[in-house]
Design a protein around this motif. Structure first.
Motif, PDB file in Angstrom:
ATOM      1  N   UNK A  91       0.849  -1.194   0.000  1.00  0.00           N
ATOM      2  CA  UNK A  91       0.000   0.000   0.000  1.00  0.00           C
ATOM      3  C   UNK A  91       0.881   1.239   0.000  1.00  0.00           C
ATOM      4  N   UNK A  92       0.507   2.228  -0.815  1.00  0.00           N
ATOM      5  CA  UNK A  92       1.263   3.472  -0.864  1.00  0.00           C
ATOM      6  C   UNK A  92       0.368   4.604  -0.363  1.00  0.00           C
ATOM      7  N   UNK A  93       0.291   4.737   0.952  1.00  0.00           N
ATOM      8  CA  UNK A  93      -0.531   5.758   1.592  1.00  0.00           C
ATOM      9  C   UNK A  93       0.158   7.111   1.507  1.00  0.00           C
ATOM     10  N   UNK A  94      -0.529   8.146   1.950  1.00  0.00           N
ATOM     11  CA  UNK A  94       0.124   9.459   1.979  1.00  0.00           C
ATOM     12  C   UNK A  94       1.198   9.518   3.061  1.00  0.00           C
ATOM     13  N   UNK A  95       1.104   8.632   4.057  1.00  0.00           N
ATOM     14  CA  UNK A  95       2.191   8.553   5.036  1.00  0.00           C
ATOM     15  C   UNK A  95       3.471   8.069   4.355  1.00  0.00           C
ATOM     16  N   UNK A  96       3.344   7.039   3.494  1.00  0.00           N
ATOM     17  CA  UNK A  96       4.508   6.553   2.742  1.00  0.00           C
ATOM     18  C   UNK A  96       5.005   7.603   1.761  1.00  0.00           C
ATOM     19  N   UNK A  97       4.065   8.257   1.086  1.00  0.00           N
ATOM     20  CA  UNK A  97       4.425   9.157  -0.005  1.00  0.00           C
ATOM     21  C   UNK A  97       4.988  10.489   0.477  1.00  0.00           C
ATOM     22  N   UNK A  98       4.395  11.066   1.504  1.00  0.00           N
ATOM     23  CA  UNK A  98       4.720  12.441   1.890  1.00  0.00           C
ATOM     24  C   UNK A  98       5.318  12.577   3.289  1.00  0.00           C
ATOM     25  N   UNK A  99       4.808  11.787   4.260  1.00  0.00           N
ATOM     26  CA  UNK A  99       5.219  12.017   5.644  1.00  0.00           C
ATOM     27  C   UNK A  99       6.567  11.396   5.971  1.00  0.00           C
ATOM     28  N   UNK A 100       6.739  10.114   5.678  1.00  0.00           N
ATOM     29  CA  UNK A 100       7.997   9.458   6.039  1.00  0.00           C
ATOM     30  C   UNK A 100       9.219  10.161   5.460  1.00  0.00           C
ATOM     31  N   UNK A 101       9.186  10.596   4.189  1.00  0.00           N
ATOM     32  CA  UNK A 101      10.362  11.309   3.672  1.00  0.00           C
ATOM     33  C   UNK A 101      10.637  12.639   4.368  1.00  0.00           C
ATOM     34  N   UNK A 102       9.616  13.207   5.042  1.00  0.00           N
ATOM     35  CA  UNK A 102       9.780  14.522   5.671  1.00  0.00           C
ATOM     36  C   UNK A 102      10.143  14.437   7.148  1.00  0.00           C
ATOM     37  N   UNK A 103      10.092  13.255   7.742  1.00  0.00           N
ATOM     38  CA  UNK A 103      10.262  13.139   9.191  1.00  0.00           C
ATOM     39  C   UNK A 103      11.645  13.566   9.665  1.00  0.00           C
ATOM     40  N   UNK A 104      12.642  13.449   8.807  1.00  0.00           N
ATOM     41  CA  UNK A 104      13.997  13.827   9.208  1.00  0.00           C
ATOM     42  C   UNK A 104      14.259  15.323   9.093  1.00  0.00           C
ATOM     43  N   UNK A 105      13.314  16.071   8.551  1.00  0.00           N
ATOM     44  CA  UNK A 105      13.520  17.512   8.386  1.00  0.00           C
ATOM     45  C   UNK A 105      13.398  18.231   9.726  1.00  0.00           C
ATOM     46  N   UNK A 106      14.269  19.187  10.012  1.00  0.00           N
ATOM     47  CA  UNK A 106      14.142  19.956  11.256  1.00  0.00           C
ATOM     48  C   UNK A 106      12.916  20.856  11.271  1.00  0.00           C
ATOM     49  N   UNK A 107      12.294  21.042  10.119  1.00  0.00           N
ATOM     50  CA  UNK A 107      11.119  21.908  10.037  1.00  0.00           C
ATOM     51  C   UNK A 107       9.824  21.198  10.426  1.00  0.00           C
ATOM     52  N   UNK A 108       9.876  19.881  10.714  1.00  0.00           N
ATOM     53  CA  UNK A 108       8.663  19.123  11.013  1.00  0.00           C
ATOM     54  C   UNK A 108       8.753  18.448  12.370  1.00  0.00           C
ATOM     55  N   UNK A 109       7.693  18.614  13.168  1.00  0.00           N
ATOM     56  CA  UNK A 109       7.485  17.847  14.392  1.00  0.00           C
ATOM     57  C   UNK A 109       6.170  17.098  14.243  1.00  0.00           C
ATOM     58  N   UNK A 110       6.212  15.785  14.325  1.00  0.00           N
ATOM     59  CA  UNK A 110       5.007  14.959  14.136  1.00  0.00           C
ATOM     60  C   UNK A 110       4.703  14.208  15.418  1.00  0.00           C
ATOM     61  N   UNK A 111       3.526  14.459  15.972  1.00  0.00           N
ATOM     62  CA  UNK A 111       3.098  13.821  17.217  1.00  0.00           C
ATOM     63  C   UNK A 111       1.965  12.848  16.929  1.00  0.00           C
ATOM     64  N   UNK A 112       1.970  11.728  17.651  1.00  0.00           N
ATOM     65  CA  UNK A 112       0.879  10.764  17.560  1.00  0.00           C
ATOM     66  C   UNK A 112       0.169  10.665  18.900  1.00  0.00           C
TER      67      UNK A 112
END
Length: 512
Positions: free
Chosen positions: A237-258
């Motif tokens: 499955x290629x969700x938007x988490x795979x497509x957009x979020x995971x590649x951005x998680x290492x950026x200092x500009x993003x904080x992602x909370x669950x």
């Protein structure tokens, strides 16, 4: 062998209908909890679903943005590792996700008078990727005319010429780039390839019945039968988490909370300044110097607006919620697709049913109805008869057994209508509850720039802002909405592709 025929119904849901009776617990206790002060960000995005992941990925491309992404559910990977949760990422586990409340809000509708008073199940994603992590992975954009209709309904700049470039921008189609396809976007899309004899026979039967074969349901000619595109890449499955979020998680500009439940938007007067949320039983606040963006979907976004004092003032006062802005369209205009299953027995032992027992149902044919206009029952009556016509063709003769559902004894209009009322179900595509339109429209909630009317620094970006539901699955257009909104938020000129050719039938008589 199974065939799905889906139509869609349009209606209005009062703000205290399905949205009100199934609120998560703990909301009323918030007033007594003392919030702890959190950090300040340029943007706070509420909801890491089909739209929120796109926004997180695109906004954090700019080094001057600092984005906080808040998701009520868990990650789509195992805790403490980067390994994917197999149940989410394995396409064949579709039904298991739709029934798992760890990743799913598990909503239910109010009793539906037109469907014999039945309560319908409404799964909604509660995990990174949102409903794109739970859905059937069908990538259908809807017809070009859907977006022309959006423009006529007040969503200026959302016609097909302004939307197609964002479909392409999002997409990396395995067949490569073209006038209608994208080749290097984050969203991986593949084309169905099944060589199963029933699939081939079904397409042949459709042509024998007078329907055209289309090479690309998202291209020049959507009308007709053919292979569907899917958000699947290399068997996953290629969700938007795979497509957009995971590649951005290492950026200092993003904080992602669950595991963070947002309880309200914080206002200073009519200006949104942040959000209040619950995490690990504690109340927190996060502040946005630029904007708060709601991407909770067609149920949770209007719910959160109302909890924050934005909605019908009379309803809010009855519930003791201080009114920030009287906006009567919040939670109204709910639209959904309706589907029904026509089942035909197969005389040869070649169906996929026994090979895919976890799925329970094999879904083969697909035809979309895109009328409103209160004619649903009549449209579905036609669907049953047209499906029978396809099954009766020569190409399916070697496989054709008896009709299982509704059954050959169901023939009259009255009998077919009763079958539809008893068996039709939601296709899980709620939309349009924060309608995009002009400020002069009393039911509009956001303007064509996705800004909430009557307040400042607050946007809604998800399927809820559709003025009307499109004639296709909602994941692809929701991703497109977020791609286009990201450019709007960044202040970039809108992409535009003028005079893209679109198939039109010569006469209505030739359009089956």
């Amino acid at each position: 062998m199974w065939c799905i025929l889906r139509g869609w119904r349009r209606g209005s849901l009062g703000p205290w209908g399905a949205l009100g009776q199934h609120w998560p617990r703990g909301i009323r206790a918030l007033a007594s909890e003392r919030p702890r002060i959190g950090g300040e960000y340029s943007h706070v995005v509420v909801g890491a679903g089909s739209a929120g992941c796109v926004l997180a990925g695109r906004l954090t491309e700019d080094p001057d943005k600092r984005v906080l992404l808040l998701e009520a559910g868990p990650k789509d990977v195992f805790a403490g590792s980067k390994r994917l949760l197999w149940k989410i990422h394995m396409p064949a586990a579709l039904v298991a996700n739709l029934c798992d409340d760890r990743y799913n809000w598990c909503y239910h509708t109010e009793p539906q008078p037109g469907l014999d008073g039945r309560v319908l199940y409404w799964p909604r994603g509660r995990v990174w990727g949102g409903s794109s992590s739970l859905n059937a992975m069908v990538y259908i954009r809807g017809h070009a005319e859907d977006y022309e209709r959006w423009q006529r309904e007040g969503a200026a700049g959302w016609d097909y010429a302004h939307c197609l470039p964002y479909f392409r921008k999002a997409q990396a189609h395995e067949l490569g780039a073209g006038r209608y396809r994208g080749g290097d976007g984050p969203l991986r899309v593949s084309r169905g390839k099944s060589g199963h004899p029933l699939h081939r026979a079904f397409l042949e039967a459709a042509q024998e019945a007078g329907y055209p074969l289309t090479e690309d349901m998202n291209g020049f000619q959507q009308e007709g039968f053919g292979w569907m595109d899917m958000t699947i890449h290399e068997g996953k499955r290629w969700s938007t988490a795979c497509a957009y979020l995971h590649p951005a998680l290492s950026r200092p500009t993003l904080t992602a909370e669950t595991q963070t439940f947002v309880s309200r938007v914080l206002f200073e007067g009519t200006r949104a300044v942040g959000v209040e949320y619950i995490k690990n039983g504690q109340s927190h606040r996060a502040f946005a110097s630029k904007e708060v963006i709601l991407s909770g979907g067609a149920i949770n976004s209007p719910q959160l607006l109302m909890l924050s004092g934005v909605g019908n003032a009379d309803d809010l006062k009855q519930l003791g919620i201080p009114v920030v802005c009287h906006l009567p369209g919040v939670g109204q205009n709910l639209q959904d697709h309706l589907e029904i299953y026509i089942q035909q027995a197969c005389t040869a032992p070649i169906t996929l049913h026994s090979a895919q027992k976890p799925l329970r149902k094999v879904r083969i044919g697909l035809e979309w109805l895109w009328k409103f206009t209160e004619t649903d029952i009549d449209d579905f009556r036609r669907c049953v008869r047209l499906t029978r016509e396809i099954f009766a063709q020569k190409a399916l003769a070697p496989f054709r057994g008896k009709e299982l559902q509704p059954g050959s004894h169901v023939q009259s209009d009255k009998e077919i209508d009763a079958f539809v009322r008893a068996k039709a179900d939601s296709a899980y595509h709620p939309s349009c509850t924060c309608k995009m339109g002009q400020p002069s429209d009393p039911m509009a909630v956001v303007d064509p720039q996705t800004r909430v009317l009557g307040v400042e620094n607050l946007r809604v970006v998800d399927a809820s802002i559709m003025p009307s539901v499109v004639s296709g699955n909602l994941n692809a257009p929701t991703i497109m909405i977020a791609e286009k909104a990201a450019d709007i938020i960044k202040g970039r000129p809108a992409l535009w592709d003028e005079a893209v050719p679109v198939y039109k039938p010569r006469t209505l008589a030739t359009q089956r």
